[in-house]
Design a protein around this motif. Sequence first.
Motif, PDB file in Angstrom:
ATOM      1  N   ARG A 403     -30.596  -4.740   9.150  1.00 52.48           N
ATOM      2  CA  ARG A 403     -31.854  -5.271   8.937  1.00 52.48           C
ATOM      3  C   ARG A 403     -32.159  -6.752   9.260  1.00 52.48           C
ATOM      4  N   GLY A 404     -31.490  -7.243  10.546  1.00 51.24           N
ATOM      5  CA  GLY A 404     -31.110  -8.252  11.083  1.00 51.24           C
ATOM      6  C   GLY A 404     -30.409  -9.294  10.193  1.00 51.24           C
ATOM      7  N   GLU A 405     -30.050  -9.143   9.405  1.00 55.37           N
ATOM      8  CA  GLU A 405     -29.786 -10.623   8.258  1.00 55.37           C
ATOM      9  C   GLU A 405     -28.426 -11.104   8.785  1.00 55.37           C
ATOM     10  N   THR A 406     -28.034 -12.113   8.888  1.00 56.28           N
ATOM     11  CA  THR A 406     -27.113 -12.766   8.657  1.00 56.28           C
ATOM     12  C   THR A 406     -26.007 -12.657   7.823  1.00 56.28           C
ATOM     13  N   VAL A 407     -24.386 -11.903   9.015  1.00 54.45           N
ATOM     14  CA  VAL A 407     -23.228 -11.243   7.986  1.00 54.45           C
ATOM     15  C   VAL A 407     -22.308 -12.183   8.558  1.00 54.45           C
ATOM     16  N   VAL A 408     -21.358 -12.415   8.249  1.00 58.11           N
ATOM     17  CA  VAL A 408     -20.320 -13.681   8.084  1.00 58.11           C
ATOM     18  C   VAL A 408     -18.728 -12.192   8.809  1.00 58.11           C
ATOM     19  N   VAL A 409     -18.241 -12.582   8.924  1.00 55.89           N
ATOM     20  CA  VAL A 409     -17.195 -11.581   9.640  1.00 55.89           C
ATOM     21  C   VAL A 409     -15.765 -11.826   9.994  1.00 55.89           C
ATOM     22  N   ASP A 410     -14.630 -11.683   9.546  1.00 56.99           N
ATOM     23  CA  ASP A 410     -13.434 -11.896   9.713  1.00 56.99           C
ATOM     24  C   ASP A 410     -12.784 -11.566  10.743  1.00 56.99           C
ATOM     25  N   ALA A 411     -13.300 -12.372  12.311  1.00 59.63           N
ATOM     26  CA  ALA A 411     -12.764 -12.004  13.069  1.00 59.63           C
ATOM     27  C   ALA A 411     -12.709 -13.653  14.021  1.00 59.63           C
ATOM     28  N   PRO A 412     -12.735 -13.586  15.646  1.00 58.14           N
ATOM     29  CA  PRO A 412     -12.059 -15.021  16.176  1.00 58.14           C
ATOM     30  C   PRO A 412     -13.611 -15.536  16.984  1.00 58.14           C
ATOM     31  N   ARG A 413     -14.227 -16.843  17.021  1.00 61.18           N
ATOM     32  CA  ARG A 413     -14.751 -16.911  17.217  1.00 61.18           C
ATOM     33  C   ARG A 413     -15.554 -16.236  18.327  1.00 61.18           C
ATOM     34  N   GLY A 414     -16.474 -16.550  19.115  1.00 61.99           N
ATOM     35  CA  GLY A 414     -17.259 -15.963  19.955  1.00 61.99           C
ATOM     36  C   GLY A 414     -17.643 -13.963  19.112  1.00 61.99           C
ATOM     37  N   TYR A 415     -18.617 -13.462  20.819  1.00 60.81           N
ATOM     38  CA  TYR A 415     -19.156 -12.487  20.605  1.00 60.81           C
ATOM     39  C   TYR A 415     -17.899 -11.078  19.771  1.00 60.81           C
ATOM     40  N   LEU A 418     -18.501  -5.007  15.974  1.00 64.63           N
ATOM     41  CA  LEU A 418     -18.715  -4.735  14.814  1.00 64.63           C
ATOM     42  C   LEU A 418     -18.545  -3.477  14.555  1.00 64.63           C
ATOM     43  N   THR A 419     -17.836  -2.637  13.976  1.00 62.12           N
ATOM     44  CA  THR A 419     -17.569  -1.323  13.762  1.00 62.12           C
ATOM     45  C   THR A 419     -17.616  -0.660  12.922  1.00 62.12           C
ATOM     46  N   HIS A 420     -17.960   0.330  12.572  1.00 62.85           N
ATOM     47  CA  HIS A 420     -17.894   0.971  11.125  1.00 62.85           C
ATOM     48  C   HIS A 420     -17.283   2.679  10.505  1.00 62.85           C
ATOM     49  N   HIS A 421     -16.611   2.734  10.603  1.00 62.03           N
ATOM     50  CA  HIS A 421     -15.637   4.118  10.394  1.00 62.03           C
ATOM     51  C   HIS A 421     -15.431   3.904  11.259  1.00 62.03           C
ATOM     52  N   GLY A 422     -14.803   2.920  12.221  1.00 59.67           N
ATOM     53  CA  GLY A 422     -14.213   2.964  13.686  1.00 59.67           C
ATOM     54  C   GLY A 422     -15.547   2.703  14.226  1.00 59.67           C
ATOM     55  N   SER A 423     -16.241   3.382  14.053  1.00 60.02           N
ATOM     56  CA  SER A 423     -17.282   3.542  15.602  1.00 60.02           C
ATOM     57  C   SER A 423     -18.339   2.296  16.161  1.00 60.02           C
ATOM     58  N   PRO A 424     -18.644   1.619  17.158  1.00 63.84           N
ATOM     59  CA  PRO A 424     -19.357   0.688  17.339  1.00 63.84           C
ATOM     60  C   PRO A 424     -20.883   0.391  16.886  1.00 63.84           C
ATOM     61  N   ILE A 425     -21.149  -0.317  16.366  1.00 58.02           N
ATOM     62  CA  ILE A 425     -23.418  -0.837  15.149  1.00 58.02           C
ATOM     63  C   ILE A 425     -22.818  -1.077  16.455  1.00 58.02           C
ATOM     64  N   GLY A 426     -22.668  -2.819  16.867  1.00 58.14           N
ATOM     65  CA  GLY A 426     -23.455  -3.374  17.835  1.00 58.14           C
ATOM     66  C   GLY A 426     -22.847  -4.822  17.712  1.00 58.14           C
ATOM     67  N   PHE A 427     -23.101  -5.739  18.125  1.00 53.37           N
ATOM     68  CA  PHE A 427     -22.808  -7.176  18.612  1.00 53.37           C
ATOM     69  C   PHE A 427     -23.264  -8.636  17.513  1.00 53.37           C
ATOM     70  N   ALA A 428     -22.344  -9.442  17.628  1.00 50.76           N
ATOM     71  CA  ALA A 428     -22.643 -10.563  16.183  1.00 50.76           C
ATOM     72  C   ALA A 428     -21.673 -11.530  17.370  1.00 50.76           C
ATOM     73  N   ASN A 429     -22.956 -12.858  17.314  1.00 47.76           N
ATOM     74  CA  ASN A 429     -21.779 -13.494  17.743  1.00 47.76           C
ATOM     75  C   ASN A 429     -21.144 -14.317  17.047  1.00 47.76           C
ATOM     76  N   ALA A 435     -22.676 -15.440  11.001  1.00 44.62           N
ATOM     77  CA  ALA A 435     -22.514 -14.835  12.604  1.00 44.62           C
ATOM     78  C   ALA A 435     -23.570 -14.796  13.058  1.00 44.62           C
ATOM     79  N   ASN A 436     -24.302 -15.150  14.018  1.00 47.18           N
ATOM     80  CA  ASN A 436     -25.440 -14.773  14.630  1.00 47.18           C
ATOM     81  C   ASN A 436     -25.779 -13.312  14.986  1.00 47.18           C
ATOM     82  N   ASN A 437     -26.524 -13.023  14.339  1.00 45.86           N
ATOM     83  CA  ASN A 437     -27.089 -11.358  14.485  1.00 45.86           C
ATOM     84  C   ASN A 437     -27.292 -10.468  15.491  1.00 45.86           C
TER      85      ASN A 437
END
Length: 468
Positions: A403-415, A418-429, A435-437
């Motif tokens: 939906r284009g919302e800002t999300v919080v992810v538990d990951a290193p800084r940078g690009y 993101l995956t769901h059920h192991g499949s890529p859904i897109g990038f966040a910074n 994380a910038n969407n």
Amino acid sequence: MEISQQFIAQLQALLPHEWEALAAAITTTPPAVSIRLNTAKGAHEARTTGLEPVPWCPAGRYLAGREPFTFDTAFQTGLYYVQDASSMFVAHVIGSLVDGPVRYLDLCAAPGGKTTAAIQALPPGSTVVANEVMPQRARVLCENVTKWGSPRCFVTSNPASDFKQLRHYFDVVAVDAPCSGEGMMRKEAEAVAQWSPALVRQCAALQRSIVDDAWHALKPGGLLIYSTCTYNSEENEQVVQHLIDTCQATTVEVPVEAGWKVHPGIGTSAHCYRFMPHLTRGEGLFMAVLRKPEGKARPPKMKAVKARGNTAWPRDTEHWLDCAGDYSLAMRGDTIVAIPHDLEPCAALLHGALHVLHEGITLGTVKGRNCVPSQALALSTALNPEAFARCEVDYATAMAYMRGETVVVDAPRGYVLLTHHGSPIGFANNLGSRANNLYPKPWRILSTHIPAQEPAVVTAGSCVHGEG
């Protein structure tokens, strides 16, 4: 649904002994719902146990009913495509008749169902050019091709007449021609409302013009796959006969099984294939395959043009691809694209002749010294799985991201991929606290009514959500 008496009269003349059954199927029987799995992304048959297969398409499956596909991440990321079962017949045609790598043109390709079916069915090493003249529909085509993830596809937006300059360039040309839409009446009220004998005549004239233009681009000995989603003979068998009479075309027999209940052509000895909803589980479809006479090929005598752009880009981007040595990188404005080495001449020729909207894989957009990875890269089958940090997200986060919302992810800084059920859904910074969407704005889900539970498009335990 109330269909016009003129249309009923046309059905009576077309099918004197079957028109009542066909009319009943159109007006009273609910349409079937079917999907086609993207096996290149891990949507394997084993994950769809219990779903009825589409007989003429190994990757096709019937669903029990329509699901809220918009809210399924597997649909949004190209793990499957929602397609009418009848239209999947093009995959059987290609699998039966095409040997070895070919250049394939889908001339009237939007929204992309038959294009992605062709990508899936063509022999490895084939090249697909998908074209749509209407700009808005071409953008939809680009989105669906991008989600499917193949690096060997181009999308163009040109009238059919522009392809005459690509003389004898394609081994196979598919023309899913604009038509009066009689075969979609069961699903689309607009098809019922707009129908008239005048529309049929108008569409038939347009179809003859399109196939005449397409014939120039087809190699001698090549195949033209002609299809419509309508019933009348004027737009179907008569267009086929037009090519037989004016171009010395011959129709090619496609192997079909009796149990599929594919209806033969009407009033013709040519090989034609009709899908009728009173006989098959799917909407109305007509298809015929025509072969161009053998002869000396005269390839296009036009200058190949490379698109100009910045030649400096962050060199680490080439490691974003699996088997990066198989690709050439090029700048298109501020965008980096990767094209398989063997497709470079094709890319140069298309840029010299047509309006190219999509080619190969869009790696990202250069901003200063950095390159922002693209959604096309995230969904490509050529993505290097080790190139980016990954973060698995739950369904609620996946929907918020789409939906284009800002999300919080538990990951290193940078690009981060993101995956769901192991499949890529897109990038966040990932900036740390947020994380910038980077999900494309035109693709965003606009509805605010997100389901609390993920749609079960395929039964639990055998879902299409692959592991990559």
